[in-house]
Design a protein around this motif. Structure first.
Motif, PDB file in Angstrom:
ATOM      1  N   THR A  68       0.839  -1.186   0.000  1.00  0.00           N
ATOM      2  CA  THR A  68       0.000   0.000   0.000  1.00  0.00           C
ATOM      3  C   THR A  68       0.878   1.241   0.000  1.00  0.00           C
ATOM      4  OG1 THR A  68      -1.741  -1.138   1.212  1.00  0.00           O
ATOM      5  CG2 THR A  68      -1.804   1.273   1.237  1.00  0.00           C
ATOM      6  N   ARG A  70       1.083   5.159   0.648  1.00  0.00           N
ATOM      7  CA  ARG A  70       0.429   6.308   1.284  1.00  0.00           C
ATOM      8  C   ARG A  70       1.229   7.544   0.882  1.00  0.00           C
ATOM      9  NH1 ARG A  70      -0.621   5.919   7.497  1.00  0.00           N
ATOM     10  NH2 ARG A  70      -1.994   4.273   6.734  1.00  0.00           N
ATOM     11  N   GLN A  77       1.169   9.441  -5.341  1.00  0.00           N
ATOM     12  CA  GLN A  77       0.668   8.071  -5.181  1.00  0.00           C
ATOM     13  C   GLN A  77       0.908   7.257  -6.443  1.00  0.00           C
ATOM     14  OE1 GLN A  77      -3.584   7.642  -4.114  1.00  0.00           O
ATOM     15  NE2 GLN A  77      -3.705   6.269  -5.876  1.00  0.00           N
ATOM     16  N   GLY A 114      -6.554   8.233   2.855  1.00  0.00           N
ATOM     17  CA  GLY A 114      -5.981   7.658   4.056  1.00  0.00           C
ATOM     18  C   GLY A 114      -6.058   8.627   5.212  1.00  0.00           C
ATOM     19  N   GLU A 120      -4.095   6.923  -0.766  1.00  0.00           N
ATOM     20  CA  GLU A 120      -3.634   5.536  -0.679  1.00  0.00           C
ATOM     21  C   GLU A 120      -4.143   4.700  -1.841  1.00  0.00           C
ATOM     22  OE1 GLU A 120      -3.345   4.793   4.129  1.00  0.00           O
ATOM     23  OE2 GLU A 120      -4.654   3.551   2.932  1.00  0.00           O
TER      24      GLU A 120
END
Length: 133
Positions: A68, A70, A77, A114, A120
């Motif tokens: 993932t 962040r 991203q 997030g 995210e």
């Protein structure tokens, strides 16, 4: 070594990625509150071991590992996710006593907001390998 550790080891030693996400911001299980962004979270989704009739010295294992991203904004991203894919997609080799490692992409998760208004998105990988039994 498991799939999570394999992915983590590859990510923390990738110079192009670490120029954007330093290795101390690549974590397993949980990102601490207040961590500087961008950061990566590596988690195991599932693990399946081959079940042969006779136990051998090595066991074929397939893990689904999620990475993932962040980030502070959407563009960051996307850029970090692209670096993660470039490092892991199609990687084949051996690492830390684990042999016949093969990593393939296994799906991308949705864009989500997030904590602290961060951005995210997760990329899953299929990590197969032979580890000592």
């Amino acid at each position: 070594m498991d799939g999570n550790a394999i992915v983590g080891a590859l990510l923390t030693t990738d110079a192009p990625l670490n120029a954007v996400v330093p290795s101390d911001r690549i974590r397993a299980a949980k990102l601490p509150d207040g961590i500087a962004l961008p950061a990566l979270l590596v988690r195991t989704i599932s693990v399946t071991e081959r079940q042969p009739l006779r136990k051998g010295a090595r066991t074929r294992t397939v893990a689904r590992v999620s990475v993932t991203v962040r980030a502070t904004n959407y563009a960051e991203q996307i850029a970090v996710l692209k670096l993660v894919r470039a490092r892991l997609r199609g990687w084949v080799g051996a690492i830390a006593g684990v042999t016949d490692v093969s990593i393939q992409t296994a799906g991308t998760g949705p864009d989500v907001l997030g904590p602290g208004e961060s951005f995210e998105q997760a990329q899953d990988f299929r990590v197969s390998f032979d580890a000592p039994t």
